[in-house]
Design a protein around this motif. Structure first.
Motif, PDB file in Angstrom:
ATOM      1  N   SER A 173      13.326  86.368  63.502  1.00 49.34           N
ATOM      2  CA  SER A 173      13.592  86.929  62.510  1.00 49.34           C
ATOM      3  C   SER A 173      12.626  88.213  62.227  1.00 49.34           C
ATOM      4  O   SER A 173      13.104  88.865  61.607  1.00 49.34           O
ATOM      5  N   ARG A 174      11.461  88.020  62.258  1.00 47.20           N
ATOM      6  CA  ARG A 174      10.442  88.921  62.265  1.00 47.20           C
ATOM      7  C   ARG A 174      10.701  90.193  62.855  1.00 47.20           C
ATOM      8  O   ARG A 174      10.665  91.472  62.656  1.00 47.20           O
ATOM      9  N   LEU A 175      11.054  90.003  64.293  1.00 48.83           N
ATOM     10  CA  LEU A 175      11.361  91.046  65.180  1.00 48.83           C
ATOM     11  C   LEU A 175      12.549  91.837  64.746  1.00 48.83           C
ATOM     12  O   LEU A 175      12.617  93.065  64.905  1.00 48.83           O
ATOM     13  N   LEU A 176      13.598  91.315  64.339  1.00 48.11           N
ATOM     14  CA  LEU A 176      14.911  92.074  63.932  1.00 48.11           C
ATOM     15  C   LEU A 176      14.824  92.331  62.510  1.00 48.11           C
ATOM     16  O   LEU A 176      15.787  92.932  61.914  1.00 48.11           O
ATOM     17  N   ASP A 177      13.609  92.246  61.778  1.00 46.12           N
ATOM     18  CA  ASP A 177      13.687  92.792  60.394  1.00 46.12           C
ATOM     19  C   ASP A 177      13.265  94.444  60.134  1.00 46.12           C
ATOM     20  O   ASP A 177      11.932  94.544  60.396  1.00 46.12           O
ATOM     21  N   VAL A 178      14.015  95.084  59.717  1.00 48.50           N
ATOM     22  CA  VAL A 178      13.683  96.498  59.947  1.00 48.50           C
ATOM     23  C   VAL A 178      12.615  96.624  58.746  1.00 48.50           C
ATOM     24  O   VAL A 178      12.250  97.962  58.838  1.00 48.50           O
ATOM     25  N   SER A 179      12.677  95.952  57.684  1.00 47.48           N
ATOM     26  CA  SER A 179      11.824  96.211  56.508  1.00 47.48           C
ATOM     27  C   SER A 179      10.408  95.921  56.871  1.00 47.48           C
ATOM     28  O   SER A 179       9.544  96.265  56.182  1.00 47.48           O
ATOM     29  N   ALA A 180      10.115  95.113  57.911  1.00 43.46           N
ATOM     30  CA  ALA A 180       8.746  94.956  58.434  1.00 43.46           C
ATOM     31  C   ALA A 180       8.021  96.015  59.095  1.00 43.46           C
ATOM     32  O   ALA A 180       8.808  96.704  59.775  1.00 43.46           O
ATOM     33  N   PRO A 181       6.720  96.358  58.845  1.00 46.82           N
ATOM     34  CA  PRO A 181       5.984  97.179  59.498  1.00 46.82           C
ATOM     35  C   PRO A 181       6.137  97.197  61.120  1.00 46.82           C
ATOM     36  O   PRO A 181       6.325  96.293  61.625  1.00 46.82           O
ATOM     37  N   ILE A 182       6.316  98.384  61.475  1.00 47.94           N
ATOM     38  CA  ILE A 182       6.531  98.575  63.063  1.00 47.94           C
ATOM     39  C   ILE A 182       5.180  97.793  63.847  1.00 47.94           C
ATOM     40  O   ILE A 182       5.699  97.328  64.876  1.00 47.94           O
ATOM     41  N   GLY A 183       4.083  97.809  63.181  1.00 45.90           N
ATOM     42  CA  GLY A 183       2.973  97.399  63.978  1.00 45.90           C
ATOM     43  C   GLY A 183       3.170  95.899  64.320  1.00 45.90           C
ATOM     44  O   GLY A 183       2.959  95.124  65.186  1.00 45.90           O
ATOM     45  N   GLU A 184       3.701  95.220  62.644  1.00 42.58           N
ATOM     46  CA  GLU A 184       3.708  93.706  62.922  1.00 42.58           C
ATOM     47  C   GLU A 184       5.267  93.348  63.798  1.00 42.58           C
ATOM     48  O   GLU A 184       5.030  92.390  64.486  1.00 42.58           O
ATOM     49  N   ARG A 185       6.066  94.265  63.768  1.00 42.75           N
ATOM     50  CA  ARG A 185       7.147  93.877  64.771  1.00 42.75           C
ATOM     51  C   ARG A 185       6.703  93.935  65.953  1.00 42.75           C
ATOM     52  O   ARG A 185       7.234  93.044  66.815  1.00 42.75           O
ATOM     53  N   LEU A 186       6.138  94.918  66.460  1.00 42.54           N
ATOM     54  CA  LEU A 186       5.471  95.049  67.750  1.00 42.54           C
ATOM     55  C   LEU A 186       4.505  93.885  68.174  1.00 42.54           C
ATOM     56  O   LEU A 186       4.555  93.320  69.458  1.00 42.54           O
ATOM     57  N   ALA A 187       3.698  93.378  67.276  1.00 43.25           N
ATOM     58  CA  ALA A 187       2.687  92.173  67.491  1.00 43.25           C
ATOM     59  C   ALA A 187       3.613  91.038  67.572  1.00 43.25           C
ATOM     60  O   ALA A 187       3.597  90.107  68.533  1.00 43.25           O
ATOM     61  N   THR A 188       4.935  90.667  66.846  1.00 42.97           N
ATOM     62  CA  THR A 188       5.645  89.678  67.092  1.00 42.97           C
ATOM     63  C   THR A 188       6.406  89.854  68.502  1.00 42.97           C
ATOM     64  O   THR A 188       6.495  88.858  68.906  1.00 42.97           O
ATOM     65  N   GLN A 189       6.885  91.067  69.010  1.00 47.20           N
ATOM     66  CA  GLN A 189       7.384  90.829  69.966  1.00 47.20           C
ATOM     67  C   GLN A 189       6.414  90.359  71.350  1.00 47.20           C
ATOM     68  O   GLN A 189       6.864  89.748  72.292  1.00 47.20           O
ATOM     69  N   ARG A 190       5.101  90.763  71.261  1.00 48.81           N
ATOM     70  CA  ARG A 190       3.996  90.523  72.030  1.00 48.81           C
ATOM     71  C   ARG A 190       3.937  88.952  72.132  1.00 48.81           C
ATOM     72  O   ARG A 190       3.829  88.188  73.151  1.00 48.81           O
ATOM     73  N   ALA A 191       4.053  88.460  70.626  1.00 52.17           N
ATOM     74  CA  ALA A 191       3.798  86.966  70.722  1.00 52.17           C
ATOM     75  C   ALA A 191       4.995  86.176  71.144  1.00 52.17           C
ATOM     76  O   ALA A 191       5.103  85.334  71.949  1.00 52.17           O
ATOM     77  N   ALA A 192       6.225  86.612  71.251  1.00 50.83           N
ATOM     78  CA  ALA A 192       7.564  85.906  71.642  1.00 50.83           C
ATOM     79  C   ALA A 192       7.556  86.243  72.873  1.00 50.83           C
ATOM     80  O   ALA A 192       7.970  85.269  73.772  1.00 50.83           O
ATOM     81  N   ARG A 193       7.043  87.200  73.703  1.00 46.78           N
ATOM     82  CA  ARG A 193       6.866  87.372  75.200  1.00 46.78           C
ATOM     83  C   ARG A 193       6.031  86.615  75.796  1.00 46.78           C
ATOM     84  O   ARG A 193       6.115  85.853  76.715  1.00 46.78           O
ATOM     85  N   ALA A 194       4.941  86.424  74.957  1.00 45.88           N
ATOM     86  CA  ALA A 194       3.931  85.488  75.703  1.00 45.88           C
ATOM     87  C   ALA A 194       4.182  84.028  75.600  1.00 45.88           C
ATOM     88  O   ALA A 194       3.906  83.274  76.495  1.00 45.88           O
ATOM     89  N   TYR A 195       5.075  83.657  74.509  1.00 45.64           N
ATOM     90  CA  TYR A 195       5.740  82.352  74.376  1.00 45.64           C
ATOM     91  C   TYR A 195       6.540  82.045  75.627  1.00 45.64           C
ATOM     92  O   TYR A 195       6.366  80.995  76.224  1.00 45.64           O
ATOM     93  N   MET A 196       7.355  83.089  75.917  1.00 46.32           N
ATOM     94  CA  MET A 196       8.441  82.926  76.875  1.00 46.32           C
ATOM     95  C   MET A 196       7.630  82.898  78.430  1.00 46.32           C
ATOM     96  O   MET A 196       7.983  82.266  79.291  1.00 46.32           O
ATOM     97  N   ALA A 197       6.565  83.457  78.527  1.00 46.57           N
ATOM     98  CA  ALA A 197       5.673  83.594  79.818  1.00 46.57           C
ATOM     99  C   ALA A 197       5.302  82.396  79.895  1.00 46.57           C
ATOM    100  O   ALA A 197       5.075  81.787  81.080  1.00 46.57           O
ATOM    101  N   GLU A 198       4.705  81.541  78.856  1.00 49.18           N
ATOM    102  CA  GLU A 198       4.298  80.093  79.216  1.00 49.18           C
ATOM    103  C   GLU A 198       5.591  79.414  79.693  1.00 49.18           C
ATOM    104  O   GLU A 198       5.242  78.225  80.557  1.00 49.18           O
ATOM    105  N   LEU A 199       6.365  79.538  79.057  1.00 46.63           N
ATOM    106  CA  LEU A 199       7.893  78.683  79.532  1.00 46.63           C
ATOM    107  C   LEU A 199       8.220  79.079  80.892  1.00 46.63           C
ATOM    108  O   LEU A 199       8.467  77.953  81.811  1.00 46.63           O
ATOM    109  N   VAL A 200       8.066  80.532  81.476  1.00 43.12           N
ATOM    110  CA  VAL A 200       8.293  80.577  82.613  1.00 43.12           C
ATOM    111  C   VAL A 200       7.204  80.046  83.706  1.00 43.12           C
ATOM    112  O   VAL A 200       7.654  79.592  84.808  1.00 43.12           O
TER     113      VAL A 200
END
Length: 398
Positions: A173-200
Motif C-alpha cells: 500500500s505504501r509503495l504504490l501510494d504516489v502521495s507518499a514522499p519518495i524517500g518513504e516509498r524507497l524505504a518501504t521498498q527496501r523493507a519489502a525487499r528485506a522481508y522477501m530476502a528472509e523468506l528466500v
C-alpha cells in the motif's frame, strides 16, 4: 503538513471512468507531452493501436531503468545498489535478460497448471463468504473478501506465511501510494525487499513445495538470492494488489448494473465474458511501467527522441472508440475485445490466468450467496493516489 501531490493526467479517474481530459487527449492528439512526477514531461500514449505498438516493441521502447529512481527528491544510489534493487524484477528488464527470468516462471503460470489450483481457490472463496454470512451485515467487502482472498491464494502459491499479510500488504500500500514522499516509498521498498530476502533464505535452507521452493530446487544454480527476492516481491505485490482491487471495484460495477447481474445469473456461462469486460472497463492498472525510447522514432505522428520516457494509458486505450462501439458502456455480452488490461507483448502479465480464475470463481459465488447484496452507504472510498486503482473500503449489506 505534507502537501498531496497533483496526480498526473494518466492517473486521474472519475469513478469508474478515466478523467475527461484523458479521454479528450485520446480522441484528439492521441500522443502528447504531459507533466509527470519524474521532473520532466513524458509522452503519453492513449490510443489502443499506439499502446500496443509501444508495449509490443521492446527494441524501440525499453525498460532499461526504473523511473522511480529518477524522481526528484530520490536519494542517490550506487550502481551496485541499483542492481540489487532491480534484480529479479521482470518489469525492469528487456530481452534477453527479461526472457531469461521469465522462462523460470512460465511453466507454473500456464492455464493448465493454474487449473490445479481451482479447488483450493473455490474453498478459499467459500470460507470467506461463510465468514461474512456468520458475522452478518454490514460488511466491508474490501477488508472481508476482496483483499484476503487473493492474498491467501498468492501466499499459498509462493510459500509466504499468511500470518505476515498485514506486513506485506502495508508494504504494498505504501509503495504504490504516489502521495507518499519518495524517500518513504524507497524505504518501504527496501523493507519489502528485506522481508522477501528472509523468506528466500529460508527456502534456500529448506525448500518446500511452493513456488519459491521450486525455484530454489530446480533453478537455484541459475538464480541469485537477489533475483529470487526480486521475483518473489513482484509476484507477491502483483498477485494480491491487482486482483483484490478488481474484486472490490468489479463487485461495485456489477451492483451498479443490475441488468448485467440478471443476465449473468440467468446465463452463468457468461462469467468468462463478464470478467473480460470488467477487466476492460475498469482497467485498474493505470499505465504499468514507463518505457524509455532507445532511438529516435515516430509514434502517432509525433517525433520521439532517444531517451524520452513514454507512458501508456491502459484505461484510455481500452475505451478507444476507433476499436469498440460505445466503449464507455459496461456490457458483458461483448466477449473478449483484445483489451490491454494485462499489458501486451513480452511484459504481458504472467499471472493473468490466475487472476482470471480467481475472478471467475469469486464473482458468481458472491452474487449467488448474497442475492440481495447492495452498497450499505451512498458513497464508496476510491483509492485515487494508488498506482493500482480500486476501493479503500466498500461497506455492503444483504
Amino acid at each position: 503538513m505534507t502537501e498531496t501531490p497533483v496526480l498526473p493526467v494518466y492517473m486521474r479517474r472519475n469513478g469508474f471512468d478515466p478523467a475527461r481530459e484523458l479521454a479528450d487527449l485520446r480522441d484528439g492528439q492521441g500522443v502528447a507531452l504531459v507533466d509527470s512526477p519524474f521532473g520532466h514531461p513524458v509522452w503519453l500514449v492513449t490510443r489502443l493501436a499506439d499502446v500496443r505498438q509501444v508495449l509490443g516493441d521492446a527494441t524501440r521502447f525499453g525498460n532499461t531503468d526504473l523511473p522511480l529512481l529518477r524522481m526528484p527528491g530520490a536519494p542517490s544510489f550506487t550502481e551496485q545498489e541499483k542492481a540489487a534493487m532491480r534484480a529479479g524484477n521482470l518489469l525492469a528488464f528487456d530481452p534477453p535478460d527479461h526472457t531469461r527470468l521469465r522462462k523460470f516462471l512460465t511453466p507454473e503460470f500456464t492455464v493448465r497448471r493454474i487449473r490445479r489450483l481451482e479447488p483450493r481457490i473455490a474453498e478459499i472463496v467459500a470460507d470467506h463468504i461463510d465468514a461474512m454470512a456468520r458475522t452478518g451485515p454490514p460488511a466491508d467487502l474490501v477488508a472481508d473478501f476482496a483483499l484476503p482472498v487473493p492474498s491467501l491464494v498468492i501466499c499459498e502459491l509462493l510459500g509466504v506465511p499468511y500470518a505476515d499479510r498485514d506486513e506485506f500488504q502495508g508494504h504494498a500500500s505504501r509503495l504504490l501510494d504516489v502521495s507518499a514522499p519518495i524517500g518513504e516509498r524507497l524505504a518501504t521498498q527496501r523493507a519489502a525487499r528485506a522481508y522477501m530476502a528472509e523468506l528466500v533464505a529460508r527456502a534456500m535452507a529448506e525448500p518446500g513445495d511452493d513456488l519459491l521452493g521450486m525455484l530454489v530446487r530446480e533453478h537455484g544454480d541459475d538464480l541469485s538470492a537477489d533475483e529470487l527476492a526480486g521475483i518473489g516481491s513482484l509476484l507477491l505485490v502483483a498477485g494480491h494488489e491487482t486482483t483484490s482491487n478488481m474484486l472490490g471495484l468489479g463487485t461495485l460495477a456489477l451492483l451498479e448494473h443490475p441488468d448485467q447481474v440478471r443476465l449473468l445469473r440467468a446465463e452463468p456461462e457468461r462469467i468468462v465474458d463478464a470478467v473480460e469486460e470488467l477487466l476492460r472497463w475498469l482497467t485498474v492498472v493505470h499505465t504499468g511501467v514507463a518505457r524509455c525510447a532507445t532511438e529516435d522514432t515516430e509514434l502517432g505522428g509525433k517525433a520521439i527522441a532517444k531517451g524520452d520516457l513514454v507512458v501508456c494509458s491502459l484505461p484510455a486505450a481500452n475505451r478507444d472508440s476507433a476499436v469498440l462501439a460505445d466503449p464507455d458502456a459496461f456490457d458483458i455480452t461483448r466477449g473478449n475485445t483484445g483489451h490491454v488490461a494485462f499489458g501486451h507483448g513480452v511484459h504481458h502479465c504472467i499471472g493473468a490466468p490466475l487472476a482470471r480464475m480467481e475472478m471467475r470463481i469469486a464473482f458468481p459465488a458472491l452474487l449467488n450467496r448474497f442475492p440481495a447484496l447492495r452498497a450499505a452507504g451512498p458513497e464508496v472510498d476510491f483509492r485515487g493516489h494508488q498506482i493500482v486503482y480500486g476501493l479503500a473500503s466498500f461497506p455492503v449489506t444483504w
